[in-house]
Design an enzyme around this catalytic site. Structure first.
Site, mmCIF file in Angstrom:
data_model
loop_
_atom_site.group_PDB
_atom_site.id
_atom_site.type_symbol
_atom_site.label_atom_id
_atom_site.label_comp_id
_atom_site.label_asym_id
_atom_site.label_seq_id
_atom_site.Cartn_x
_atom_site.Cartn_y
_atom_site.Cartn_z
ATOM 1 N N CYS A 30 -4.396 2.812 -4.971
ATOM 2 C CA CYS A 30 -3.580 3.870 -4.114
ATOM 3 C C CYS A 30 -2.340 4.215 -5.044
ATOM 4 C CB CYS A 30 -3.424 3.133 -2.689
ATOM 5 S SG CYS A 30 -2.286 1.686 -2.742
ATOM 6 N N HIS A 57 0.786 -1.204 -0.122
ATOM 7 C CA HIS A 57 -0.001 -0.088 -0.035
ATOM 8 C C HIS A 57 0.875 1.186 -0.062
ATOM 9 C CE1 HIS A 57 -3.037 2.964 0.926
ATOM 10 N NE2 HIS A 57 -2.283 3.129 2.126
#
Length: 363
Positions: A241, A127
């Protein structure tokens, strides 16, 4: 890739010319002129037909659809954990003094690191986010973009009784909050200063983020590509993301911010490999058309195999069905821009990569 938040789901005519003449040479000249004229007409006609075909060609990759506002979420769509709990409910971002100097940090950590440690990091499932530190106030901030209803809901729909079309809970958005959890980002990931900007550049960036956030509303897990090799045709780009981080870095470079990293800047991508996709339609054109009943049923059955909360037995059965559909039948149904596409799958079918994407340079 996904955020570090727990997942709600487990998953010539050319005509003949006859010349009546006794002069062979004259006849031949006429034939030559007619042949030349006919070929010219044929080429012109073919060019016009080709122009009509190419003018309507599908653009690849398919452009990500933008909206003029973010719609309210359907009450059916519920996240196990609330979206951006530490951020301002109305999405406000503090303005910095124009003379302030703000440090910029590249943040990266394994998905669900708080729960599984670096396990998913071993598979390069990461992430990404961006951190900021005001030199004037000493305050730190984190900015990231992730799913409103967790990754599973954005990747696969719900098959609900009484609804013919699969039901999607798919929105992604930017989250901005005060503080940087140093331990979270450094324990199994990255926290590295990559640049510095002025308060003016920061305020310009946050205005762009709010505009981007209002118009780019849905999350897309997959990057769909023709071949697992460089310069291969990309059919669909992911929107996750890491893509948000890339867009932000590019915008900072546009604002004149210099960015650099002492380590390789790699990012996670999940690929599907297929031949040229075929457009199928949207909910109304597929699921409300009796003539497309078989297609509608096939799409529902395909996504039913991805349903959440399955028993071990049901999961094994679903996995076998998916293997048969994707690998043996070489089929996949992609939902993109709120429309369905058919993907003729190709080996290696699915692949997770951890690719280097260099920081952009100031032009």
């Amino acid at each position: 890739m996904s955020s570090n938040h727990p997942d709600l789901l487990s998953y010539p005519l050319v005509g003949n010319v006859i010349a009546k003449t006794n002069d062979t040479k004259q006849c031949r000249r006429k034939k030559n002129r007619m042949f030349t004229l006919s070929v010219t007409v044929l080429i012109t006609a073919w060019s016009c037909v080709y122009c009509k075909r190419t003018s309507g060609r599908q653009e690849w990759p398919v452009p990500y659809r933008r909206f003029d506002h973010r719609p309210a979420a359907d009450p059916y769509c519920q996240a196990l954990y609330p979206f951006c709990p530490s951020g301002e409910s109305d999405g406000r971002v503090p303005r910095m003094a124009l003379s302030d100097r703000i440090d910029i940090f590249r943040l990266q950590t394994p998905v669900w690191e708080f729960k599984y440690g670096d396990l998913l990091g071993k598979f390069h499932i990461m992430h990404d986010a961006i951190g900021f530190r005001s030199r004037d106030t000493g305050k730190n901030y984190t900015m990231e973009w992730y799913e409103l209803f967790q990754l599973g809901n954005c990747t696969f729909p719900h098959i609900r009784e009484g609804k013919s079309a699969p039901f999607w809970c798919n929105q992604g958005a930017a989250c901005f909050f005060e503080g940087i959890d140093d331990l979270h980002w450094t324990q199994n990931g990255t926290l590295e200063k990559v640049g510095q900007m002025s308060g003016t550049q920061f305020n310009d960036m946050t205005q762009w983020v709010q505009d981007d956030n209002r118009t780019g509303i849905f999350y897309e897990t997959w990057t769909v590509q023709a071949e697992p090799c460089p310069n291969s045709t990309i059919w669909f780009e992911s929107y996750d993301c890491s893509q948000f981080v890339h867009r932000t870095y590019r915008k900072l470079a546009d604002f004149g911010v210099k960015l650099s990293s002492a380590i390789q800047t790699n990012y996670t991508k999940i690929y599907l490999f297929s031949g040229e996709p075929s457009f199928l339609g949207n909910d109304s054109s597929i699921f409300e058309d009796a003539a497309k009943k078989a297609l509608a049923e096939d799409i529902r059955n395909f996504y039913y195999a991805f349903r959440p909360h399955q028993s071990v037995k049901d999961f094994i059965i679903s996995f076998i069905k998916l293997f048969d559909k994707v690998v043996l039948e070489k089929s996949f149904y992609l939902f993109y821009n709120f429309e369905y596409w058919y993907l003729p799958m190709k080996p290696p079918y699915v692949k997770i990569t951890y690719e280097e994407v260099p920081l952009p340079s100031v032009v």
